[in-house]
Enzyme design. Structure first.
Site, PDB file in Angstrom:
ATOM      1  N   ASN A  52       9.270  -4.884   0.887  1.00 52.67           N
ATOM      2  CA  ASN A  52       8.822  -5.990   1.721  1.00 52.67           C
ATOM      3  C   ASN A  52       9.894  -6.522   2.652  1.00 52.67           C
ATOM      4  OD1 ASN A  52       5.984  -6.414   1.031  1.00 52.67           O
ATOM      5  ND2 ASN A  52       6.830  -6.553  -1.033  1.00 52.67           N
ATOM      6  N   LYS A  89      -8.415  -0.791  -0.778  1.00 53.45           N
ATOM      7  CA  LYS A  89      -6.986  -0.570  -0.537  1.00 53.45           C
ATOM      8  C   LYS A  89      -6.292  -1.921  -0.606  1.00 53.45           C
ATOM      9  CE  LYS A  89      -4.938  -1.232   2.747  1.00 53.45           C
ATOM     10  NZ  LYS A  89      -4.085  -2.377   3.253  1.00 53.45           N
ATOM     11  N   GLU A 124       2.847  -2.887  -4.702  1.00 51.48           N
ATOM     12  CA  GLU A 124       4.108  -2.468  -4.090  1.00 51.48           C
ATOM     13  C   GLU A 124       5.314  -2.744  -4.979  1.00 51.48           C
ATOM     14  OE1 GLU A 124       3.838  -4.909  -0.695  1.00 51.48           O
ATOM     15  OE2 GLU A 124       2.700  -3.451   0.467  1.00 51.48           O
ATOM     16  N   THR A 169      -3.063  -5.981   3.157  1.00 52.49           N
ATOM     17  CA  THR A 169      -4.384  -6.603   3.094  1.00 52.49           C
ATOM     18  C   THR A 169      -5.275  -5.876   2.093  1.00 52.49           C
ATOM     19  OG1 THR A 169      -4.354  -7.414   5.330  1.00 52.49           O
ATOM     20  CG2 THR A 169      -6.491  -6.811   4.450  1.00 52.49           C
ATOM     21  N   THR A 221      -2.588   1.968   3.185  1.00 51.53           N
ATOM     22  CA  THR A 221      -1.365   1.646   3.947  1.00 51.53           C
ATOM     23  C   THR A 221      -0.164   1.926   3.040  1.00 51.53           C
ATOM     24  OG1 THR A 221      -1.615  -0.693   3.335  1.00 51.53           O
ATOM     25  CG2 THR A 221      -2.386  -0.037   5.527  1.00 51.53           C
ATOM     26  N   THR A 241      10.801  -3.169  10.056  1.00 49.58           N
ATOM     27  CA  THR A 241      12.023  -2.939  10.823  1.00 49.58           C
ATOM     28  C   THR A 241      12.356  -1.452  10.859  1.00 49.58           C
ATOM     29  OG1 THR A 241      13.254  -3.441   8.817  1.00 49.58           O
ATOM     30  CG2 THR A 241      13.052  -5.183  10.449  1.00 49.58           C
TER      31      THR A 241
END
Lengths: 383, 383
Positions: free
Chosen positions: A378, A168, A259, A179, A146, A383
């Site tokens: 994040n 992942k 991330e 996740t 992802t 959005t």
């Protein structure tokens, strides 16, 4: 190679159109046997996604024939319809493979609170089934990504048998938005009970000790399947050691790709009265936003380490705490130690050692720094 | 007015040279009586600063004559020398005032792990003593600021008596980098035991329910002094109500001025089986970096709310959770509710309501969003 490194497994990845990016988004891993043993470890979040509820039941009899995974949608907080969608997914996979739907594990990852487009999932099952090969685990590893920037794969080669896996995401007990999904395969001949024991022991000291941002996903799943296709019988200890090696490699790859992170931070607690004390203290530090922001700023702020240690109930004398950062003993006996200017925080990897002077137990928990990019990724995700 | 709103108190602020900025950095609050009752609530962090260790002892006999406060240095993790410095500070204040050092509360805030420049502290005591007035609480409130952008003051005026207070920082149980210090005064005639009860009751539902970033300081201190100078005797209940009003105002001012925040977020939990359940659930949400980053991004991400709720041990049915954000019921029965696009997250204040459908208890915890500026301020603080 990853999940197809072991004999008896086929895998594939394909594009079902679940992701706006057009990247591959569905994967299938099939165990052709002769054994069909399975073990699973799932999120402890009480708000669990439909595929977790389903798959928990699938592995409860220690038998599974396949794992189907999708990115592009978590199928979490989707109520009865979401569970029906997971059930339908398993049925479609079972129809294609000629097995029972109750032997098909389903994993999903992506946004919470949206229904899966089942027509695309159905198409994805057809595509992944048609693409199954005994050598392309890499395609499956790519399809489950992802926000991952690279696929994660690991293999532990042993004498006549092998353990391989893909993953992942960014954590287990406490993953990031993404996740954590992980599928591990082995061709060793093992007892189903030993499979479960090996997986639980390995995850407890690998994925469970990666804590990117303190948040726990609704979808985390780690699946271990054994085909017995090598014909080589192994002991529980041999299996556990190889599974741990694969989990450890994958967990470290998750941290390295978290991330928005610019540092991977190992918080090692030494001389604790118990292993649980050591883990509690390490986890408290890895969850301190102030400490994590300081590391991003290349600031060896040991005061924030002590402040986090002080919030725990672990056994220690608050006046007898030592802290070293990247080899510099910046804090001795809970007060100023060597010159903090000596600490080099340029390298990506940061090693914090906390000595509790309370016993002989030790534990290490990995985390990342808190960065502008973390906030950006994040805050902009849905959005 | 703040700490000098009540009769019987004098206060001052001065510049001792502890801050590089040259702003005022020392404050003194003196209780001229006739009563000298005091109550204190301190950080529960086991790694506590020297002034906390000292002041805990000072208030243990319920009597204090003065509070001396400095910004520009926390005097935390400074070992025996740090404690001697605090002791010396109290002695110098006591010499100036003609009271006992054991009746002088000391509070410090600033960087951890550095010794205070005692020559400057001594000069600061002279300056603040010389500047004492019965009307300039505002100077004291300014002198205790660190990363605060504005001083925080509050007054509750009653019939013939008053409660006033000042605060700095960003939380209590879980303050930001900037320690929470608060001094409250009243001229009511009260029993010392009732003073303690009123303070504990008020902090438990005000400062304890402000959680800017989940981190707990080594220095947090809330002091309440009563002079009895109004001559008006009040009940414990009357006192508690007025102290709570002052604490609530100050706590809200702390949230509104939290480092780098762009939203103040109230997480209200309803229909909980117990108040502790409600607090546990609310606190879990206020500590979710993913949720806080989403609010910064104006993303009404109720999935992250549910994921945080699911990590608690509170009594609820995971399939019966409702979430409203700024009045829009975005989640019903743990699945998709009204259109999330209807949620307006432009205003600074955000109200999240979580209904557990498990009982009749309720609680609200305040926090802030996780922003680029938070990361910036907390990564650049000590470098």
């Amino acid at each position: 190679m990853s999940v197809t490194a072991a004999q008896g497994f086929r895998a594939s990845g394909a594009t079902a159109g679940l992701k706006a990016s057009g990247s591959s988004d569905v994967a299938l891993v099939v165990n052709d046997g002769p054994d069909h043993h399975v073990a699973g470890v799932f999120t402890s979040n009480r708000v669990e996604a439909a595929p977790v509820t389903w798959s928990r039941q699938v592995v409860s009899d220690s038998r599974a024939d396949a794992v189907f995974l999708n990115s592009g949608g978590a199928n979490a907080c989707t109520g009865a319809r979401g569970f029906q969608d997971t059930h339908r997914t398993a049925e479609l996979v079972a129809d294609a493979l000629g097995c029972s739907a109750t032997d098909v594990v389903v994993c999903s990852t992506g946004l919470i609170g949206e229904f899966l487009p089942m027509d695309r999932i159905a198409r994805g099952i057809e595509l992944t089934h048609a693409a199954l090969t005994d050598h392309d685990g890499a395609a499956a590893a790519r399809a489950i990504m992802t926000t991952d920037s690279v696929p994660k794969e690991a293999v532990a080669q042993r004498d006549g048998w092998v353990v391989g896996g893909m993953a992942k995401g960014a954590g287990m007990l406490a993953p990031g938005l993404a996740t954590m999904l992980c599928v591990i395969t082995t061709d060793a001949v093992v007892d189903a009970g030993e499979l479960d024991g090996a997986l639980r022991a390995a995850t407890a000291i690998t994925f469970d000790r990666v804590d990117s941002d303190g948040c726990m996903s609704t979808n985390d799943t780690v699946i271990l399947m054994a085909s017995g296709a090598s014909g080589v019988a192994v002991t529980g200890a041999q299996l556990a050691e190889a599974v741990e090696e694969v989990c450890d490699s994958l967990a470290r790859q998750l941290v390295a790709d978290a991330e928005g992170a610019s540092h991977d931070i190992a918080v090692e607690v030494r001389s604790a009265a118990s292993e649980s004390d050591a883990v509690e203290v390490a986890r408290s530090v890895t969850r301190s936003n102030l400490f994590k922001a300081a590391i991003f700023g290349r600031d060896p702020n040991w005061g924030r380490v002590l402040a986090a240690v002080g919030t725990t109930s672990a056994d220690f004398d608050p006046t007898a705490l030592d802290v070293a950062i990247n080899g510099v003993q910046v804090c001795r006996a809970a007060t100023v130690g060597d010159d903090r200017a000596l600490v080099d925080l340029e390298p990506r990897e940061v090693h914090v050692v906390i000595d509790l002077h309370a016993g002989e137990a030790t534990a290490t928990v990995w985390t990342n720094d808190l960065t502008h990019d973390y906030v950006h990724e994040n805050s902009a995700y849905s959005t």
